[in-house]
Motif scaffolding. Sequence first.
Motif, PDB file in Angstrom:
ATOM      1  N   MET A 140       0.856  -1.203   0.000  1.00  0.00           N
ATOM      2  CA  MET A 140       0.000   0.000   0.000  1.00  0.00           C
ATOM      3  C   MET A 140       0.888   1.247   0.000  1.00  0.00           C
ATOM      4  N   THR A 141       0.677   2.121  -1.006  1.00  0.00           N
ATOM      5  CA  THR A 141       1.407   3.378  -0.978  1.00  0.00           C
ATOM      6  C   THR A 141       0.510   4.418  -0.346  1.00  0.00           C
ATOM      7  N   VAL A 142       0.946   4.954   0.735  1.00  0.00           N
ATOM      8  CA  VAL A 142       0.167   6.039   1.320  1.00  0.00           C
ATOM      9  C   VAL A 142       0.910   7.335   1.048  1.00  0.00           C
ATOM     10  N   HIS A 143       0.267   8.215   0.285  1.00  0.00           N
ATOM     11  CA  HIS A 143       0.868   9.522   0.046  1.00  0.00           C
ATOM     12  C   HIS A 143       0.680  10.379   1.286  1.00  0.00           C
ATOM     13  N   THR A 144       1.376  11.486   1.311  1.00  0.00           N
ATOM     14  CA  THR A 144       1.146  12.378   2.441  1.00  0.00           C
ATOM     15  C   THR A 144      -0.292  12.863   2.362  1.00  0.00           C
ATOM     16  N   ALA A 145      -0.806  13.302   3.501  1.00  0.00           N
ATOM     17  CA  ALA A 145      -2.197  13.758   3.548  1.00  0.00           C
ATOM     18  C   ALA A 145      -2.422  14.869   2.519  1.00  0.00           C
ATOM     19  N   LYS A 146      -1.429  15.747   2.395  1.00  0.00           N
ATOM     20  CA  LYS A 146      -1.586  16.873   1.470  1.00  0.00           C
ATOM     21  C   LYS A 146      -1.682  16.372   0.021  1.00  0.00           C
ATOM     22  N   ASN A 147      -0.792  15.425  -0.332  1.00  0.00           N
ATOM     23  CA  ASN A 147      -0.852  14.866  -1.690  1.00  0.00           C
ATOM     24  C   ASN A 147      -2.171  14.167  -1.946  1.00  0.00           C
ATOM     25  N   ALA A 148      -2.670  13.473  -0.922  1.00  0.00           N
ATOM     26  CA  ALA A 148      -3.941  12.757  -1.079  1.00  0.00           C
ATOM     27  C   ALA A 148      -5.073  13.758  -1.336  1.00  0.00           C
ATOM     28  N   LEU A 149      -5.048  14.884  -0.624  1.00  0.00           N
ATOM     29  CA  LEU A 149      -6.099  15.895  -0.822  1.00  0.00           C
ATOM     30  C   LEU A 149      -5.992  16.514  -2.212  1.00  0.00           C
ATOM     31  N   GLU A 150      -4.757  16.733  -2.657  1.00  0.00           N
ATOM     32  CA  GLU A 150      -4.587  17.290  -4.011  1.00  0.00           C
ATOM     33  C   GLU A 150      -5.129  16.322  -5.060  1.00  0.00           C
ATOM     34  N   ALA A 151      -4.855  15.030  -4.846  1.00  0.00           N
ATOM     35  CA  ALA A 151      -5.367  14.023  -5.787  1.00  0.00           C
ATOM     36  C   ALA A 151      -6.898  14.010  -5.762  1.00  0.00           C
ATOM     37  N   ALA A 152      -7.458  14.201  -4.573  1.00  0.00           N
ATOM     38  CA  ALA A 152      -8.926  14.195  -4.439  1.00  0.00           C
ATOM     39  C   ALA A 152      -9.541  15.368  -5.210  1.00  0.00           C
ATOM     40  N   VAL A 153      -8.920  16.530  -5.111  1.00  0.00           N
ATOM     41  CA  VAL A 153      -9.438  17.708  -5.809  1.00  0.00           C
ATOM     42  C   VAL A 153      -9.310  17.520  -7.321  1.00  0.00           C
ATOM     43  N   GLU A 154      -8.159  17.049  -7.726  1.00  0.00           N
ATOM     44  CA  GLU A 154      -7.923  16.817  -9.161  1.00  0.00           C
ATOM     45  C   GLU A 154      -9.011  15.898  -9.743  1.00  0.00           C
ATOM     46  N   ALA A 155      -9.325  14.840  -8.998  1.00  0.00           N
ATOM     47  CA  ALA A 155     -10.318  13.863  -9.480  1.00  0.00           C
ATOM     48  C   ALA A 155     -11.738  14.405  -9.399  1.00  0.00           C
ATOM     49  N   ALA A 156     -12.019  15.204  -8.344  1.00  0.00           N
ATOM     50  CA  ALA A 156     -13.383  15.698  -8.123  1.00  0.00           C
ATOM     51  C   ALA A 156     -13.885  16.501  -9.327  1.00  0.00           C
ATOM     52  N   ARG A 157     -12.952  17.103 -10.060  1.00  0.00           N
ATOM     53  CA  ARG A 157     -13.332  17.887 -11.246  1.00  0.00           C
ATOM     54  C   ARG A 157     -14.093  17.044 -12.261  1.00  0.00           C
ATOM     55  N   TRP A 158     -13.879  15.711 -12.220  1.00  0.00           N
ATOM     56  CA  TRP A 158     -14.492  14.836 -13.231  1.00  0.00           C
ATOM     57  C   TRP A 158     -15.894  14.387 -12.853  1.00  0.00           C
ATOM     58  N   ALA A 159     -16.405  14.917 -11.740  1.00  0.00           N
ATOM     59  CA  ALA A 159     -17.794  14.594 -11.379  1.00  0.00           C
ATOM     60  C   ALA A 159     -18.728  15.162 -12.447  1.00  0.00           C
ATOM     61  N   PRO A 160     -19.897  14.556 -12.598  1.00  0.00           N
ATOM     62  CA  PRO A 160     -20.883  15.147 -13.513  1.00  0.00           C
ATOM     63  C   PRO A 160     -21.461  16.409 -12.899  1.00  0.00           C
ATOM     64  N   SER A 161     -21.847  17.361 -13.734  1.00  0.00           N
ATOM     65  CA  SER A 161     -22.540  18.547 -13.217  1.00  0.00           C
ATOM     66  C   SER A 161     -23.527  19.013 -14.271  1.00  0.00           C
ATOM     67  N   VAL A 162     -24.601  19.637 -13.795  1.00  0.00           N
ATOM     68  CA  VAL A 162     -25.640  20.039 -14.736  1.00  0.00           C
ATOM     69  C   VAL A 162     -25.034  20.965 -15.801  1.00  0.00           C
ATOM     70  N   HIS A 163     -25.254  20.656 -17.069  1.00  0.00           N
ATOM     71  CA  HIS A 163     -24.687  21.387 -18.218  1.00  0.00           C
ATOM     72  C   HIS A 163     -23.166  21.532 -18.139  1.00  0.00           C
ATOM     73  N   ASN A 164     -22.532  20.656 -17.381  1.00  0.00           N
ATOM     74  CA  ASN A 164     -21.082  20.753 -17.167  1.00  0.00           C
ATOM     75  C   ASN A 164     -20.678  22.156 -16.687  1.00  0.00           C
ATOM     76  N   THR A 165     -21.499  22.686 -15.772  1.00  0.00           N
ATOM     77  CA  THR A 165     -21.208  24.015 -15.215  1.00  0.00           C
ATOM     78  C   THR A 165     -20.031  23.962 -14.242  1.00  0.00           C
ATOM     79  N   GLN A 166     -19.765  22.760 -13.698  1.00  0.00           N
ATOM     80  CA  GLN A 166     -18.667  22.594 -12.728  1.00  0.00           C
ATOM     81  C   GLN A 166     -18.753  23.696 -11.651  1.00  0.00           C
ATOM     82  N   PRO A 167     -19.886  23.695 -10.912  1.00  0.00           N
ATOM     83  CA  PRO A 167     -20.161  24.839 -10.023  1.00  0.00           C
ATOM     84  C   PRO A 167     -19.489  24.724  -8.666  1.00  0.00           C
TER      85      PRO A 167
END
Length: 325
Positions: free
Chosen positions: A1-28
Amino acid sequence: MTVHTAKNALEAAVEAARWAPSVHNTQPWTFALSGEEVSLKADTDRKLRVSDAAGRELLISCGAALFTMRTVLRLEGYQPLVRVLPDPDRPSLLATVRPGREAQADDTTRMLGGEIERRRTHRAGFADVPVPDSLLDSLVRAAMSEGATLTPVRSPDAVAVLAALTRAAQGVQSQDRRFSLEVIRWARPPGSSRTDGVPAEGYPRQAARTEPHFAQRDYAWRHDWGAQTDQGAATSTGVVTLLTTTGDGRQEWIAAGQALQHVLLLASAHGVSAAFHTQALEMDLLREFLRHELCAGEHPQMIMRLGVSFEAKDSVRRPVPDVVE
Ligand SMILES: Cc1cc2nc3c(=O)[nH]c(=O)nc-3n(C[C@H](O)[C@H](O)[C@H](O)COP(=O)(O)O)c2cc1C
Protein backbone atom coordinates in the motif's frame (compact mmCIF):
# COMPACT_ATOMS: atom_id res chain seq x y z
CA MET A 1 0.00 0.00 0.00
CA THR A 2 1.41 3.38 -0.98
CA VAL A 3 0.17 6.04 1.32
CA HIS A 4 0.87 9.52 0.05
CA THR A 5 1.15 12.38 2.44
CA ALA A 6 -2.20 13.76 3.55
CA LYS A 7 -1.59 16.87 1.47
CA ASN A 8 -0.85 14.87 -1.69
CA ALA A 9 -3.94 12.76 -1.08
CA LEU A 10 -6.10 15.90 -0.82
CA GLU A 11 -4.59 17.29 -4.01
CA ALA A 12 -5.37 14.02 -5.79
CA ALA A 13 -8.93 14.20 -4.44
CA VAL A 14 -9.44 17.71 -5.81
CA GLU A 15 -7.92 16.82 -9.16
CA ALA A 16 -10.32 13.86 -9.48
CA ALA A 17 -13.38 15.70 -8.12
CA ARG A 18 -13.33 17.89 -11.25
CA TRP A 19 -14.49 14.84 -13.23
CA ALA A 20 -17.79 14.59 -11.38
CA PRO A 21 -20.88 15.15 -13.51
CA SER A 22 -22.54 18.55 -13.22
CA VAL A 23 -25.64 20.04 -14.74
CA HIS A 24 -24.69 21.39 -18.22
CA ASN A 25 -21.08 20.75 -17.17
CA THR A 26 -21.21 24.02 -15.22
CA GLN A 27 -18.67 22.59 -12.73
CA PRO A 28 -20.16 24.84 -10.02
CA TRP A 29 -17.48 24.23 -7.42
CA THR A 30 -14.29 25.60 -5.95
CA PHE A 31 -11.89 23.93 -3.54
CA ALA A 32 -9.83 25.59 -0.84
CA LEU A 33 -6.87 23.64 0.54
CA SER A 34 -5.67 24.65 3.95
CA GLY A 35 -3.37 22.49 6.01
CA GLU A 36 -4.82 19.00 6.02
CA GLU A 37 -8.33 19.96 4.99
CA VAL A 38 -10.17 20.76 1.76
CA SER A 39 -13.25 22.95 1.72
CA LEU A 40 -15.74 22.26 -1.06
CA LYS A 41 -17.59 25.44 -1.93
CA ALA A 42 -20.49 26.18 -4.23
CA ASP A 43 -19.60 28.59 -7.04
CA THR A 44 -22.96 30.32 -7.26
CA ASP A 45 -21.85 32.42 -10.26
CA ARG A 46 -22.22 29.14 -12.15
CA LYS A 47 -25.76 28.48 -10.97
CA LEU A 48 -28.47 28.13 -13.62
CA ARG A 49 -30.66 31.04 -12.56
CA VAL A 50 -33.65 30.06 -14.68
CA SER A 51 -33.75 26.27 -14.57
CA ASP A 52 -32.17 25.84 -11.13
CA ALA A 53 -33.14 28.93 -9.14
CA ALA A 54 -33.05 27.05 -5.80
CA GLY A 55 -29.61 25.61 -6.56
CA ARG A 56 -30.82 22.02 -6.23
CA GLU A 57 -28.96 20.74 -9.29
CA LEU A 58 -25.93 22.77 -8.27
CA LEU A 59 -25.82 20.98 -4.92
CA ILE A 60 -26.38 17.59 -6.55
CA SER A 61 -23.39 18.32 -8.82
CA CYS A 62 -21.25 19.32 -5.83
CA GLY A 63 -22.43 16.23 -3.95
CA ALA A 64 -21.10 14.14 -6.83
CA ALA A 65 -17.76 15.93 -6.49
CA LEU A 66 -17.81 15.20 -2.76
CA PHE A 67 -18.33 11.46 -3.29
CA THR A 68 -15.42 11.52 -5.73
CA MET A 69 -13.16 13.13 -3.12
CA ARG A 70 -14.15 10.54 -0.53
CA THR A 71 -13.35 7.75 -2.98
CA VAL A 72 -9.94 9.15 -3.83
CA LEU A 73 -8.96 9.64 -0.20
CA ARG A 74 -9.80 5.97 0.37
CA LEU A 75 -7.73 5.04 -2.68
CA GLU A 76 -4.88 7.05 -1.25
CA GLY A 77 -5.07 4.99 1.93
CA TYR A 78 -7.07 7.27 4.25
CA GLN A 79 -10.50 7.10 5.83
CA PRO A 80 -12.19 10.34 4.74
CA LEU A 81 -13.54 12.56 7.51
CA VAL A 82 -16.35 14.63 6.06
CA ARG A 83 -18.50 17.37 7.52
CA VAL A 84 -21.42 18.38 5.35
CA LEU A 85 -22.67 21.96 5.68
CA PRO A 86 -20.45 22.52 8.71
CA ASP A 87 -21.15 26.23 9.19
CA PRO A 88 -24.68 27.71 8.97
CA ASP A 89 -23.15 31.17 8.63
CA ARG A 90 -21.32 30.17 5.45
CA PRO A 91 -23.97 28.69 3.13
CA SER A 92 -21.52 28.34 0.22
CA LEU A 93 -19.29 26.07 2.29
CA LEU A 94 -20.80 22.71 1.38
CA ALA A 95 -18.36 20.35 3.06
CA THR A 96 -14.94 19.95 4.59
CA VAL A 97 -12.91 16.83 3.90
CA ARG A 98 -9.92 15.59 5.87
CA PRO A 99 -7.86 12.43 5.67
CA GLY A 100 -8.53 10.40 8.81
CA ARG A 101 -6.73 7.28 9.96
CA GLU A 102 -4.81 5.19 7.45
CA ALA A 103 -6.75 2.30 5.94
CA GLN A 104 -6.11 0.14 2.92
CA ALA A 105 -8.54 0.67 0.04
CA ASP A 106 -10.81 -2.30 -0.67
CA ASP A 107 -11.51 -3.77 -4.12
CA THR A 108 -14.78 -1.89 -4.56
CA THR A 109 -13.10 1.44 -3.89
CA ARG A 110 -10.38 0.61 -6.41
CA MET A 111 -13.06 -0.35 -8.93
CA LEU A 112 -14.96 2.92 -8.39
CA GLY A 113 -11.75 4.94 -8.49
CA GLY A 114 -10.88 3.47 -11.89
CA GLU A 115 -14.08 4.93 -13.36
CA ILE A 116 -13.82 8.54 -12.18
CA GLU A 117 -12.31 9.88 -15.42
CA ARG A 118 -13.68 7.18 -17.70
CA ARG A 119 -17.40 7.62 -16.86
CA ARG A 120 -19.33 9.67 -19.42
CA THR A 121 -22.91 10.85 -19.78
CA HIS A 122 -24.79 9.15 -22.60
CA ARG A 123 -27.22 11.08 -24.81
CA ALA A 124 -28.99 8.64 -27.10
CA GLY A 125 -30.56 5.18 -27.18
CA PHE A 126 -28.70 2.22 -25.73
CA ALA A 127 -27.58 -1.01 -27.37
CA ASP A 128 -29.94 -3.92 -27.05
CA VAL A 129 -28.03 -5.43 -24.13
CA PRO A 130 -29.84 -5.97 -20.81
CA VAL A 131 -28.70 -4.44 -17.53
CA PRO A 132 -28.47 -7.41 -15.12
CA ASP A 133 -30.88 -7.37 -12.18
CA SER A 134 -27.99 -8.18 -9.84
CA LEU A 135 -26.26 -4.96 -10.93
CA LEU A 136 -29.47 -2.97 -10.44
CA ASP A 137 -29.73 -4.39 -6.92
CA SER A 138 -26.16 -3.26 -6.21
CA LEU A 139 -26.92 0.22 -7.57
CA VAL A 140 -30.01 0.45 -5.33
CA ARG A 141 -27.84 -0.47 -2.34
CA ALA A 142 -25.18 2.06 -3.37
CA ALA A 143 -27.75 4.88 -3.43
CA MET A 144 -29.16 3.75 -0.09
CA SER A 145 -25.73 3.82 1.52
CA GLU A 146 -25.59 7.55 0.68
CA GLY A 147 -29.05 8.35 2.06
CA ALA A 148 -31.05 8.33 -1.18
CA THR A 149 -33.37 5.90 -2.95
CA LEU A 150 -32.79 4.60 -6.47
CA THR A 151 -35.87 2.98 -7.95
CA PRO A 152 -35.84 1.13 -11.27
CA VAL A 153 -39.21 1.94 -12.84
CA ARG A 154 -40.62 -1.45 -13.83
CA SER A 155 -44.09 -0.52 -15.03
CA PRO A 156 -44.21 0.31 -18.77
CA ASP A 157 -47.06 2.73 -18.03
CA ALA A 158 -44.95 4.62 -15.50
CA VAL A 159 -42.02 4.72 -17.96
CA ALA A 160 -44.38 6.12 -20.60
CA VAL A 161 -45.52 8.83 -18.16
CA LEU A 162 -41.91 9.80 -17.40
CA ALA A 163 -41.11 9.96 -21.11
CA ALA A 164 -44.21 12.07 -21.79
CA LEU A 165 -43.38 14.50 -18.97
CA THR A 166 -39.80 14.77 -20.21
CA ARG A 167 -41.04 15.60 -23.70
CA ALA A 168 -43.54 18.09 -22.27
CA ALA A 169 -40.88 19.82 -20.16
CA GLN A 170 -38.42 19.88 -23.06
CA GLY A 171 -41.16 21.29 -25.32
CA VAL A 172 -42.02 24.05 -22.86
CA GLN A 173 -38.37 24.91 -22.16
CA SER A 174 -37.49 25.11 -25.86
CA GLN A 175 -40.35 27.62 -26.35
CA ASP A 176 -39.11 29.74 -23.48
CA ARG A 177 -36.40 32.21 -24.39
CA ARG A 178 -34.99 32.32 -20.86
CA PHE A 179 -34.49 28.56 -20.73
CA SER A 180 -33.09 28.47 -24.28
CA LEU A 181 -30.58 31.21 -23.56
CA GLU A 182 -29.33 29.24 -20.59
CA VAL A 183 -28.79 26.09 -22.65
CA ILE A 184 -27.09 28.12 -25.38
CA ARG A 185 -24.84 29.71 -22.75
CA TRP A 186 -23.62 26.25 -21.64
CA ALA A 187 -23.42 24.56 -25.04
CA ARG A 188 -19.83 24.43 -26.25
CA PRO A 189 -19.39 24.96 -30.02
CA PRO A 190 -17.31 22.45 -32.03
CA GLY A 191 -13.60 23.18 -31.74
CA SER A 192 -14.09 25.57 -28.81
CA SER A 193 -11.24 25.80 -26.31
CA ARG A 194 -13.63 26.36 -23.42
CA THR A 195 -13.13 23.97 -20.54
CA ASP A 196 -16.72 23.93 -19.34
CA GLY A 197 -20.14 23.44 -20.91
CA VAL A 198 -21.42 20.49 -22.93
CA PRO A 199 -19.11 19.84 -25.90
CA ALA A 200 -20.61 19.23 -29.34
CA GLU A 201 -18.71 15.94 -29.30
CA GLY A 202 -20.73 14.90 -26.23
CA TYR A 203 -23.98 14.13 -28.09
CA PRO A 204 -24.90 12.60 -31.44
CA ARG A 205 -25.87 14.82 -34.35
CA GLN A 206 -28.94 12.70 -34.78
CA ALA A 207 -29.97 10.49 -31.90
CA ALA A 208 -32.01 7.46 -32.88
CA ARG A 209 -35.42 7.54 -31.19
CA THR A 210 -36.15 5.19 -28.36
CA GLU A 211 -39.61 3.82 -27.64
CA PRO A 212 -40.93 5.43 -25.53
CA HIS A 213 -38.90 8.44 -26.52
CA PHE A 214 -37.07 10.47 -23.87
CA ALA A 215 -36.38 13.94 -25.24
CA GLN A 216 -32.77 15.08 -25.14
CA ARG A 217 -31.71 18.58 -24.20
CA ASP A 218 -31.25 20.65 -27.33
CA TYR A 219 -27.59 21.61 -26.90
CA ALA A 220 -27.09 22.01 -30.66
CA TRP A 221 -29.94 24.57 -30.81
CA ARG A 222 -30.45 25.22 -34.53
CA HIS A 223 -26.82 24.37 -35.33
CA ASP A 224 -25.58 21.36 -37.20
CA TRP A 225 -23.59 20.26 -34.16
CA GLY A 226 -23.04 16.85 -32.60
CA ALA A 227 -20.86 13.82 -33.25
CA GLN A 228 -21.43 11.87 -36.45
CA THR A 229 -21.95 8.39 -35.16
CA ASP A 230 -23.32 5.24 -36.56
CA GLN A 231 -25.63 4.21 -33.76
CA GLY A 232 -28.66 3.19 -35.77
CA ALA A 233 -29.08 -0.01 -33.75
CA ALA A 234 -28.87 1.75 -30.40
CA THR A 235 -32.56 2.36 -29.85
CA SER A 236 -33.15 0.77 -26.47
CA THR A 237 -34.55 3.05 -23.75
CA GLY A 238 -32.62 1.04 -21.15
CA VAL A 239 -33.74 0.86 -17.55
CA VAL A 240 -35.47 4.03 -16.40
CA THR A 241 -34.64 4.94 -12.81
CA LEU A 242 -35.65 7.60 -10.31
CA LEU A 243 -33.37 8.92 -7.62
CA THR A 244 -35.37 10.29 -4.69
CA THR A 245 -34.87 11.56 -1.15
CA THR A 246 -37.22 11.78 1.82
CA GLY A 247 -36.47 15.45 2.49
CA ASP A 248 -35.83 18.22 0.02
CA GLY A 249 -33.28 20.57 1.54
CA ARG A 250 -29.63 21.35 0.93
CA GLN A 251 -28.48 18.38 3.00
CA GLU A 252 -30.59 15.98 0.92
CA TRP A 253 -29.46 17.51 -2.38
CA ILE A 254 -25.83 16.94 -1.41
CA ALA A 255 -26.72 13.37 -0.36
CA ALA A 256 -28.48 12.84 -3.70
CA GLY A 257 -25.32 13.99 -5.50
CA GLN A 258 -23.16 11.56 -3.54
CA ALA A 259 -25.63 8.77 -4.27
CA LEU A 260 -25.66 9.74 -7.93
CA GLN A 261 -21.90 9.52 -8.30
CA HIS A 262 -21.74 6.26 -6.31
CA VAL A 263 -24.36 4.76 -8.66
CA LEU A 264 -22.72 6.14 -11.82
CA LEU A 265 -19.22 4.90 -10.97
CA LEU A 266 -20.46 1.45 -9.98
CA ALA A 267 -22.57 1.21 -13.14
CA SER A 268 -19.65 2.38 -15.26
CA ALA A 269 -17.42 -0.32 -13.74
CA HIS A 270 -19.90 -2.84 -15.15
CA GLY A 271 -20.05 -1.26 -18.61
CA VAL A 272 -23.34 0.55 -17.95
CA SER A 273 -23.75 4.27 -18.58
CA ALA A 274 -26.45 6.77 -17.73
CA ALA A 275 -28.51 9.20 -19.75
CA PHE A 276 -29.98 12.00 -17.65
CA HIS A 277 -33.34 13.62 -18.34
CA THR A 278 -33.87 16.24 -15.69
CA GLN A 279 -35.98 18.74 -17.64
CA ALA A 280 -39.24 17.82 -15.86
CA LEU A 281 -37.60 18.26 -12.45
CA GLU A 282 -36.81 21.88 -13.32
CA MET A 283 -40.52 22.72 -13.52
CA ASP A 284 -42.05 22.90 -10.05
CA LEU A 285 -45.51 21.69 -11.03
CA LEU A 286 -44.19 18.67 -12.92
CA ARG A 287 -41.78 17.82 -10.14
CA GLU A 288 -44.58 17.94 -7.58
CA PHE A 289 -46.79 15.83 -9.83
CA LEU A 290 -44.02 13.24 -10.14
CA ARG A 291 -43.49 13.24 -6.40
CA HIS A 292 -47.12 12.37 -5.76
CA GLU A 293 -47.82 10.07 -8.68
CA LEU A 294 -44.58 8.12 -9.18
CA CYS A 295 -42.32 8.65 -6.18
CA ALA A 296 -44.62 7.67 -3.31
CA GLY A 297 -44.25 11.13 -1.80
CA GLU A 298 -40.43 11.14 -1.92
CA HIS A 299 -38.76 14.07 -3.67
CA PRO A 300 -37.46 13.25 -7.16
CA GLN A 301 -33.87 14.42 -7.64
CA MET A 302 -32.82 12.70 -10.89
CA ILE A 303 -34.44 10.85 -13.79
CA MET A 304 -31.96 8.55 -15.52
CA ARG A 305 -31.93 5.81 -18.11
CA LEU A 306 -29.27 3.17 -17.58
CA GLY A 307 -27.95 0.99 -20.37
CA VAL A 308 -25.05 -0.24 -22.44
CA SER A 309 -23.41 1.91 -25.07
CA PHE A 310 -20.42 1.18 -27.25
CA GLU A 311 -19.95 4.80 -28.32
CA ALA A 312 -16.92 6.76 -27.11
CA LYS A 313 -17.96 10.14 -25.77
CA ASP A 314 -16.14 13.29 -24.92
CA SER A 315 -16.22 15.86 -22.14
CA VAL A 316 -14.03 18.64 -20.78
CA ARG A 317 -13.04 20.01 -17.38
CA ARG A 318 -11.46 23.17 -16.04
CA PRO A 319 -7.81 22.79 -15.05
CA VAL A 320 -6.96 22.50 -11.34
CA PRO A 321 -5.70 26.11 -10.92
CA ASP A 322 -9.08 27.38 -12.12
CA VAL A 323 -11.00 25.55 -9.42
CA VAL A 324 -8.64 25.94 -6.46
CA GLU A 325 -8.82 29.09 -4.40
C1 LIG B 1 -27.93 17.48 -11.68
C2 LIG B 1 -27.56 17.07 -13.08
C3 LIG B 1 -28.51 17.18 -14.09
C4 LIG B 1 -28.19 16.80 -15.40
N1 LIG B 1 -29.14 16.88 -16.37
C5 LIG B 1 -28.85 16.48 -17.64
C6 LIG B 1 -29.84 16.46 -18.66
O1 LIG B 1 -31.02 16.77 -18.43
N2 LIG B 1 -29.49 16.07 -19.91
C7 LIG B 1 -28.20 15.69 -20.20
O2 LIG B 1 -27.92 15.34 -21.34
N3 LIG B 1 -27.23 15.68 -19.25
C8 LIG B 1 -27.54 16.05 -17.99
N4 LIG B 1 -26.56 16.00 -17.01
C9 LIG B 1 -25.22 15.51 -17.34
C10 LIG B 1 -24.22 16.66 -17.56
O3 LIG B 1 -24.51 17.35 -18.74
C11 LIG B 1 -22.80 16.06 -17.59
O4 LIG B 1 -22.51 15.50 -16.36
C12 LIG B 1 -21.73 17.08 -17.94
O5 LIG B 1 -21.93 17.60 -19.23
C13 LIG B 1 -20.32 16.49 -17.86
O6 LIG B 1 -20.16 15.45 -18.79
P1 LIG B 1 -19.80 13.95 -18.36
O7 LIG B 1 -20.86 13.52 -17.38
O8 LIG B 1 -19.85 13.15 -19.63
O9 LIG B 1 -18.45 13.98 -17.73
C14 LIG B 1 -26.87 16.33 -15.69
C15 LIG B 1 -25.93 16.23 -14.66
C16 LIG B 1 -26.27 16.57 -13.36
C17 LIG B 1 -25.24 16.41 -12.27
